[in-house]
Design an enzyme around this catalytic site. Structure first.
Site, PDB file in Angstrom:
ATOM      1  N   HIS A 129      21.820  23.003  17.604  1.00 29.33           N
ATOM      2  CA  HIS A 129      21.589  24.093  18.558  1.00 29.33           C
ATOM      3  C   HIS A 129      22.360  23.966  19.873  1.00 29.33           C
ATOM      4  O   HIS A 129      21.887  24.379  20.931  1.00 29.33           O
ATOM      5  CB  HIS A 129      20.086  24.268  18.844  1.00 29.33           C
ATOM      6  CG  HIS A 129      19.722  25.695  19.130  1.00 29.33           C
ATOM      7  ND1 HIS A 129      18.448  26.099  19.475  1.00 29.33           N
ATOM      8  CD2 HIS A 129      20.478  26.828  19.129  1.00 29.33           C
ATOM      9  CE1 HIS A 129      18.417  27.402  19.675  1.00 29.33           C
ATOM     10  NE2 HIS A 129      19.645  27.871  19.463  1.00 29.33           N
ATOM     11  N   ASP A 169      10.732  19.804  18.200  1.00 26.63           N
ATOM     12  CA  ASP A 169      10.990  21.072  18.887  1.00 26.63           C
ATOM     13  C   ASP A 169       9.665  21.707  19.317  1.00 26.63           C
ATOM     14  O   ASP A 169       8.820  22.007  18.472  1.00 26.63           O
ATOM     15  CB  ASP A 169      11.750  22.004  17.950  1.00 26.63           C
ATOM     16  CG  ASP A 169      12.354  23.205  18.667  1.00 26.63           C
ATOM     17  OD1 ASP A 169      11.919  23.517  19.785  1.00 26.63           O
ATOM     18  OD2 ASP A 169      13.273  23.821  18.105  1.00 26.63           O
ATOM     19  N   CYS A 188      15.328  25.409  24.291  1.00 26.79           N
ATOM     20  CA  CYS A 188      16.012  24.549  23.307  1.00 26.79           C
ATOM     21  C   CYS A 188      17.413  24.085  23.691  1.00 26.79           C
ATOM     22  O   CYS A 188      17.656  22.895  23.915  1.00 26.79           O
ATOM     23  CB  CYS A 188      16.071  25.274  21.967  1.00 26.79           C
ATOM     24  SG  CYS A 188      14.447  25.712  21.307  1.00 26.79           S
ATOM     25  N   ASP A 236      12.063  18.721  23.061  1.00 27.30           N
ATOM     26  CA  ASP A 236      12.951  19.467  23.951  1.00 27.30           C
ATOM     27  C   ASP A 236      12.186  20.272  24.998  1.00 27.30           C
ATOM     28  O   ASP A 236      12.722  20.569  26.065  1.00 27.30           O
ATOM     29  CB  ASP A 236      13.902  20.369  23.158  1.00 27.30           C
ATOM     30  CG  ASP A 236      13.204  21.348  22.227  1.00 27.30           C
ATOM     31  OD1 ASP A 236      11.957  21.303  22.111  1.00 27.30           O
ATOM     32  OD2 ASP A 236      13.909  22.157  21.573  1.00 27.30           O
TER      33      ASP A 236
END
Length: 479
Positions: free
Chosen positions: A134, A44, A84, A289
């Site tokens: 997510h 991330d 994200c 991401d």
């Protein structure tokens, strides 16, 4: 005396021999015909340039550097919407954000979406997911029931948390569980155990491992990794203005500490693949991401169209199918291209719902299926880049050399990324580059038309999809 029937008499014997020959010629579990496994690792907020193999003079990533030396590296890989949830929904569906509707964080991906988990499950794969999800949109600490897991069966997942030392996850029940320490390390241990458990299986597997770091908070990596970096000695990118130097030095030291912790994790995974004999026929993919501005251009974090935010690492390692000679490919691979490319590598049919490009042949040395350009967007700014902080809608064209960006008022940015790798000289409306700007603008407009993107104000898309947002365009995250 009763005699047992002779099952191998006459025609029975011939039939048995026929079956034996058929199986010998086409064994059901032939190693030569076995579809590859997939181990998909995603971090991330890890920007493309923050690796030793990418030329960062500060960060220590020896295991990733070693992986790059035996992988195909997509040097112009980008996050189609560098934030994200939108990227993750594109990764799973092979669709662009305005198609799957996840163009802000914390809204749900349709449980009935056609996803890579469902497609590979139906093709005979065991499916698993560990770490950050997510795309559920029912609260960041909420349990995600099986019907919303998009085809993934093995499940050790949290919707979203960045409390890396007190991180929760759920398995098959709604009981809240905790990783024992720094969550990325524990998640990697779980992934390694999954590999061991599936090493002798007759079925191929796909396992996604989604780490939370190096996303902020930056200063929470284990002490031994934080001790590796002295903020005062770090060499900053030249596009970090003086006003951001103090911020950047402090936070990028912690960012690098997270990176080095994850570097040890990728080392563990590669060692486990070799130990179990899975290495040869497992496609190991590593990406992120989106990136992180970390003070470059005077900006922080994500959503922006600049390189530090939009460009992501993308490595494919598959000794059986791609060899181990390092290669660099320059096609601007996008988030929606990940699903079809993996399905192509596995020889699995690509659903008609997919909008991305299948780069599998290109990875193997074939022609580039694209035209050398791809589109980035911000459909509706929110959160850390809301309108009060300068956030705005944009559409961007990324080519192998140029970045061209429009906002709702017209051309906004134009960079020659070859001559100006730190994007310090905006060439928009430069008379000497008028022909180039017109050409890039025409290509962008053509692509938007092909993608049925009318480039509307963000509120129009919020209303179309019925998302509930606050005054700065952000969806609720509770509980």
């Amino acid at each position: 005396m009763i005699r047992e029937p002779n099952l191998f008499h006459g025609s029975h014997l011939l039939f048995f021999l026929f079956l034996l020959c058929l199986f010998a010629a086409n064994p059901l579990s032939s190693a030569a015909d076995r579809k590859p496994n997939i181990l998909f690792v995603i971090a991330d907020q890890w920007r493309e340039m923050a690796f030793g193999f990418a030329g960062d003079p500060n960060v220590k990533t020896p295991n990733f550097d070693a992986l790059a030396k035996v992988s195909v590296r997509c040097v112009n890989a980008v996050s189609g919407m560098p934030v994200c949830s939108p990227m993750r929904a594109s990764m799973l569906t092979g669709q662009r954000p305005l198609t799957h509707g996840v163009f802000i964080n914390d809204v749900p991906l349709d449980p009935n979406a056609v996803t890579i988990g469902k497609v590979l499950r139906d093709a005979g794969y065991d499916t698993g997911f560990i770490g950050k999800w997510h795309v559920d949109g029912h609260g960041r600490l909420s349990f995600i029931p099986p019907e919303r897991r998009q085809g993934f069966a093995y499940w050790k997942v949290d919707e979203c948390t960045h409390d890396y030392t007190n991180s929760i996850f759920y398995g098959d029940t709604s009981d809240k569980l905790h990783w024992s320490g720094y969550d990325a390390i524990d998640q990697t241990h779980a992934a390694a155990q999954y590999l061991r458990d599936h090493a002798k299986s007759d079925k191929p597997f796909v396992l996604y491992l989604a780490w939370g770091p190096p996303h902020d908070p930056y200063l929470t990596a284990p002490d031994k990794y934080r001790a590796m970096y002295d903020p005062t000695t770090l060499q900053l990118r030249p596009n970090v203005p003086d006003s951001m130097v103090q911020y950047t030095r402090k936070n990028i030291a912690g960012y690098y500490a997270h990176c080095s912790a994850l570097d040890d994790c990728i080392g563990e995974l590669r060692a486990t693949l070799k130990e179990t004999g899975l290495d040869e026929n497992t496609i190991l993919v590593f990406t992120a991401d989106h990136g992180d501005m970390l003070g470059s251009q005077g900006l922080i974090k994500k959503q922006k169209p600049y390189d530090e935010c939009a460009r992501v690492p993308l490595l494919y390692h598959w000794p059986k199918g791609l060899g181990e000679t390092p290669r660099e490919l320059d096609a601007p691979a996008n988030s929606e291209d990940l699903m079809p490319t993996l399905l192509g590598l596995c020889g699995v049919s690509i659903p008609k719902t997919v909008e991305g490009l299948d780069y599998s042949g290109y990875l193997k040395g074939g022609p580039n299926p694209g035209d050398g350009a791809t589109v980035l967007l911000c459909a509706s700014p929110f959160g850390e880049w809301d309108r009060r902080k300068g956030g705005k809608e944009y559409r961007a064209l990324r080519t192998t050399r140029y970045t061209f960006v429009r906002d709702l008022n017209g051309p906004w940015l134009l960079f020659d990324d070859k001559e100006d790798p730190y994007q310090q000289h905006n060439l928009v409306n430069d008379l000497a580059r008028a022909d180039l700007q017109a050409q890039l603008d025409a290509t962008l407009q053509r692509k938007l038309h092909e993608q049925h993107d009318d480039f509307l104000p963000g509120d129009d898309y919020i209303k179309k999809w019925g998302w509930k947002v606050d005054a700065n365009g952000t969806a609720p995250t509770a509980p």
